[in-house]
Design a protein around this motif. Structure first.
Motif, PDB file in Angstrom:
ATOM      1  N   ILE A 161       0.872  -1.387   0.003  1.00 39.07           N
ATOM      2  CA  ILE A 161      -0.030   0.011  -0.067  1.00 39.07           C
ATOM      3  C   ILE A 161       0.776   1.211  -0.007  1.00 39.07           C
ATOM      4  O   ILE A 161       0.441   2.185  -0.677  1.00 39.07           O
ATOM      5  N   TYR A 162       2.049   1.350   0.757  1.00 39.34           N
ATOM      6  CA  TYR A 162       2.655   2.680   0.932  1.00 39.34           C
ATOM      7  C   TYR A 162       4.171   2.400   0.405  1.00 39.34           C
ATOM      8  O   TYR A 162       4.622   3.559   0.090  1.00 39.34           O
ATOM      9  N   GLY A 163       4.740   1.337  -0.109  1.00 43.04           N
ATOM     10  CA  GLY A 163       6.262   1.194  -0.494  1.00 43.04           C
ATOM     11  C   GLY A 163       6.975   1.266   0.515  1.00 43.04           C
ATOM     12  O   GLY A 163       7.015   0.157   1.165  1.00 43.04           O
ATOM     13  N   ASP A 164       7.932   2.038   0.545  1.00 45.02           N
ATOM     14  CA  ASP A 164       9.090   1.885   1.660  1.00 45.02           C
ATOM     15  C   ASP A 164       8.598   2.198   2.985  1.00 45.02           C
ATOM     16  O   ASP A 164       7.672   3.140   3.068  1.00 45.02           O
ATOM     17  N   ILE A 165       8.804   1.460   4.004  1.00 41.29           N
ATOM     18  CA  ILE A 165       8.024   1.438   5.408  1.00 41.29           C
ATOM     19  C   ILE A 165       9.053   0.973   6.378  1.00 41.29           C
ATOM     20  O   ILE A 165      10.172   0.598   5.935  1.00 41.29           O
ATOM     21  N   PRO A 166       8.851   1.506   7.600  1.00 38.62           N
ATOM     22  CA  PRO A 166       9.685   0.813   8.591  1.00 38.62           C
ATOM     23  C   PRO A 166       9.442  -0.505   8.501  1.00 38.62           C
ATOM     24  O   PRO A 166       8.434  -1.139   8.644  1.00 38.62           O
ATOM     25  N   TYR A 167      10.525  -1.370   8.819  1.00 33.61           N
ATOM     26  CA  TYR A 167      10.462  -2.922   8.538  1.00 33.61           C
ATOM     27  C   TYR A 167      11.389  -3.610   9.493  1.00 33.61           C
ATOM     28  O   TYR A 167      11.331  -3.975  10.596  1.00 33.61           O
ATOM     29  N   VAL A 222       5.339   2.274  -6.136  1.00 39.38           N
ATOM     30  CA  VAL A 222       6.064   1.523  -5.303  1.00 39.38           C
ATOM     31  C   VAL A 222       7.188   0.720  -5.930  1.00 39.38           C
ATOM     32  O   VAL A 222       6.905   0.670  -7.245  1.00 39.38           O
ATOM     33  N   TRP A 223       8.212   0.085  -5.695  1.00 41.07           N
ATOM     34  CA  TRP A 223       9.298  -0.359  -6.167  1.00 41.07           C
ATOM     35  C   TRP A 223       8.774  -1.511  -7.239  1.00 41.07           C
ATOM     36  O   TRP A 223       8.982  -1.335  -8.362  1.00 41.07           O
ATOM     37  N   TRP A 224       8.009  -2.345  -6.904  1.00 38.54           N
ATOM     38  CA  TRP A 224       7.532  -3.418  -7.742  1.00 38.54           C
ATOM     39  C   TRP A 224       6.512  -2.987  -8.798  1.00 38.54           C
ATOM     40  O   TRP A 224       6.536  -3.569  -9.823  1.00 38.54           O
ATOM     41  N   GLN A 244      11.543  -0.962  -0.455  1.00 41.42           N
ATOM     42  CA  GLN A 244      10.813  -2.103  -0.795  1.00 41.42           C
ATOM     43  C   GLN A 244      11.736  -3.248  -1.473  1.00 41.42           C
ATOM     44  O   GLN A 244      11.258  -4.339  -0.978  1.00 41.42           O
ATOM     45  N   GLU A 245      12.513  -3.070  -2.095  1.00 41.49           N
ATOM     46  CA  GLU A 245      13.314  -4.070  -2.777  1.00 41.49           C
ATOM     47  C   GLU A 245      13.792  -4.866  -1.488  1.00 41.49           C
ATOM     48  O   GLU A 245      13.745  -6.461  -1.594  1.00 41.49           O
ATOM     49  N   PHE A 246      14.416  -4.275  -0.450  1.00 38.99           N
ATOM     50  CA  PHE A 246      15.067  -5.163   0.663  1.00 38.99           C
ATOM     51  C   PHE A 246      13.949  -5.853   1.395  1.00 38.99           C
ATOM     52  O   PHE A 246      14.098  -7.062   1.901  1.00 38.99           O
ATOM     53  N   ILE A 247      12.765  -5.070   1.397  1.00 43.81           N
ATOM     54  CA  ILE A 247      11.745  -5.756   2.416  1.00 43.81           C
ATOM     55  C   ILE A 247      11.393  -7.027   1.552  1.00 43.81           C
ATOM     56  O   ILE A 247      11.031  -8.029   2.322  1.00 43.81           O
ATOM     57  N   TYR A 248      10.837  -6.887   0.252  1.00 40.59           N
ATOM     58  CA  TYR A 248      10.734  -8.071  -0.394  1.00 40.59           C
ATOM     59  C   TYR A 248      11.648  -9.291  -0.432  1.00 40.59           C
ATOM     60  O   TYR A 248      11.267 -10.427  -0.127  1.00 40.59           O
ATOM     61  N   ASN A 249      12.773  -9.100  -0.666  1.00 37.45           N
ATOM     62  CA  ASN A 249      13.845 -10.045  -0.601  1.00 37.45           C
ATOM     63  C   ASN A 249      13.722 -10.712   0.712  1.00 37.45           C
ATOM     64  O   ASN A 249      13.931 -11.999   0.786  1.00 37.45           O
ATOM     65  N   ASP A 250      13.635  -9.801   1.809  1.00 42.02           N
ATOM     66  CA  ASP A 250      13.702 -10.326   3.046  1.00 42.02           C
ATOM     67  C   ASP A 250      12.455 -11.234   3.540  1.00 42.02           C
ATOM     68  O   ASP A 250      12.441 -12.364   4.036  1.00 42.02           O
ATOM     69  N   MET A 251      11.218 -10.558   2.990  1.00 41.98           N
ATOM     70  CA  MET A 251       9.879 -11.530   3.150  1.00 41.98           C
ATOM     71  C   MET A 251       9.910 -12.584   2.367  1.00 41.98           C
ATOM     72  O   MET A 251       9.550 -13.823   3.102  1.00 41.98           O
TER      73      MET A 251
END
Length: 497
Positions: free
Chosen positions: A139-145, A492-494, A164-171
């Motif tokens: 919904i927001y893109g880059d976020i605290p994660y 957002v990134w993706w 978001q790229e980092f977040i997606y890789n980690d998720m």
């Protein structure tokens, strides 16, 4: 039937905080006594499902009308007018971080501190945690994660925003590791697991099904990586029937116990079924289940959809007239109970993703299997509605007739598959919005409402919670500088162009 024991859980939470013994007088009042994870887990699930506040503002006022499932002439329904209400746009953030995210990070830290990272419960928390974060970042893109939810745990009160790229890789890695850690059996959480009742095989399937969802999110940004994750998810084992659906049954009660979507419909009767969605439902056996006139009449011959983008004044010029009683709404007799289920991910969605993976990359049985996956997805999308009520059951013969009248078309496969995905995610508007941005389907005609802030284009994200620009200004500013302006039109990134 899933076992629900919410009241017992919250009674336990209440009474453990009300000990009046004198031995506690000298205990640090800022210290939170440790509760067993089994008492925290259902709370985390219910917070993740959402309450009236964020369901109203984020799921419906923005996403549902942007995706033209619903429409409204009320000016505060901003989504189909592409106007900005910063309070509404930031509602999911405002609700999820202090509730779901805080509880999930607390459970994760507790299990780590107790050296239980090899336990099934740790894997379950990781999977639910990914679900909550992926909805936020979509919904927001880059976020605290990486630093989110750790105010009490580590004293981090102003968390950085991860890209978001980092977040997606980690998720995706989190889902892979959690899936690998589960090999059947039953969790010690038992009935505290109000999603799967402790069934670890179903948790593993959900982890892989969510992996498939997130992997496919990457098709515009990195098709090869998307294919890799899709293959990993499929090989790991995804949902195979409606018995595997990830959902929670609510109870009639107060606040968190109730279905947040249903609370919205009880509080706000101004929304109607969008003409776009109504046009799609012509000849569809789901129509009498999903829609009805405000008086409860679900006769398919009298249903009418409201065009998007009208207000209380301009509706007088609409082809269907300005009498709101003649426009259909969400069927209150079937879908609006306060004890209705809330769906996180369905088997129907998984089958549509398998069909797409077969078309794109020859996975899941190859291109020859795409039609079977498509048909299974349509069938599952119609059959799972009976989880709302036995009155929502659709006959197999009606489903077969629909598929015969609307056969799989290889030449138009991706549009057909993802338009059905859109129909299957009705009321799960966060997901409908994400998949539309990923695929561009269904093809929606934007409106150009006077005063809109997107130049007449459908928004690509929602704006951050306004409090962040004040209380976490340095990190908020860094995120905006990196991702782009905090606007509805920033991608957002993706969601690459």
């Amino acid at each position: 039937m899933k076992n629900i024991f919410y009241l017992a859980v919250f009674s336990m939470l209440f009474f453990t905080s009300c000990d009046k013994g004198f031995e506690d007088i000298n205990v640090d009042p800022t210290y939170a006594p440790t509760l067993d994870v089994k008492y925290k887990f259902p709370q985390a699930v219910l917070y993740t499902a959402g309450q009236r506040y964020e369901s109203w503002r984020g799921n419906f006022i923005y996403c549902s009308v942007m995706m033209q499932h619903l429409a409204s002439t009320q000016g505060y329904w901003n989504g189909d007018k592409y106007t900005l209400s910063t309070g509404y746009a930031g509602a999911l953030w405002e609700a999820e971080y202090p509730q779901a995210i805080k509880t999930l990070e607390d459970m994760k830290a507790q299990l780590e501190a107790d050296e239980l990272t090899a336990s099934p419960e740790y894997a379950m928390v990781r999977i639910l945690r990914v679900f909550s974060y992926h909805r936020l970042t979509d919904i927001y893109g880059d976020i605290p994660y990486s630093e989110a939810g750790k105010g009490f745990i580590d004293g981090v009160l102003r968390p950085v925003y991860d890209d978001q790229e980092f977040i997606y890789n980690d998720m995706l890695n989190e889902l892979k590791e959690a899936s690998d850690a589960l090999n059947g059996g039953t969790s010690a959480l038992g009935t505290s697991d109000i999603i799967f009742n402790g069934d670890l095989t179903k948790w593993k399937k959900w982890a892989n099904s969510m992996m498939l969802r997130l992997g496919l999110r990457l098709v515009k940004r990195d098709p090869a990586l998307a294919q890799q994750w899709a293959q990993t998810a499929i090989e790991g084992g995804v949902m195979t029937s409606n018995e595997d659906i990830a959902y929670v049954i609510h109870q009639t009660g107060n606040g968190i116990l109730q279905n947040g979507n249903s609370e919205v419909f009880l509080a706000d009767r101004s929304s109607r079924i969008s003409k776009t969605f109504m046009d799609f439902l012509q000849g569809d056996p789901r129509m009498p289940v999903l829609v009805a006139l405000p008086d409860g009449n679900n006769d398919v011959s009298v249903q009418k959809g409201l065009p998007n983008g009208y207000d209380g004044t301009t509706i007088a010029d609409a082809p269907g007239g300005d009498d709101m009683s003649t426009y259909s709404e969400v069927n209150s007799n079937i879908l609006q109970g306060l004890d209705a289920p809330m769906f996180f991910q369905t088997y129907a969605e998984v089958e549509f993703m398998l069909a797409e993976s077969a078309v794109r990359w020859g996975l899941a049985g190859g291109a020859a299997a795409a039609e079977d996956h498509y048909n299974a997805g349509v069938t599952a999308a119609m059959k799972f509605l009976e989880l709302y009520s036995e009155d929502a059951a659709i006959d197999d013969a009606d489903i077969a007739a629909y598929l015969a009248d609307n056969p799989y078309d290889p030449a138009n496969a991706l549009e057909q598959i993802n338009t059905q995905y859109w129909a299957a995610t009705f009321l799960n508007e966060y997901e409908a919005f994400a998949n539309w941005r990923r695929t561009g389907f269904p093809v929606l005609t934007p409106v150009n409402y006077p005063g809109n802030v997107t130049n007449g284009t459908i928004p690509r994200r929602l704006t951050y919670f306004t409090g962040e620009a004040v209380t976490n200004k340095e990190n908020y500013d860094a995120a905006v500088a990196s991702q782009g302006p905090d606007l509805l039109t920033t991608r957002v990134w993706w969601d690459a162009e």
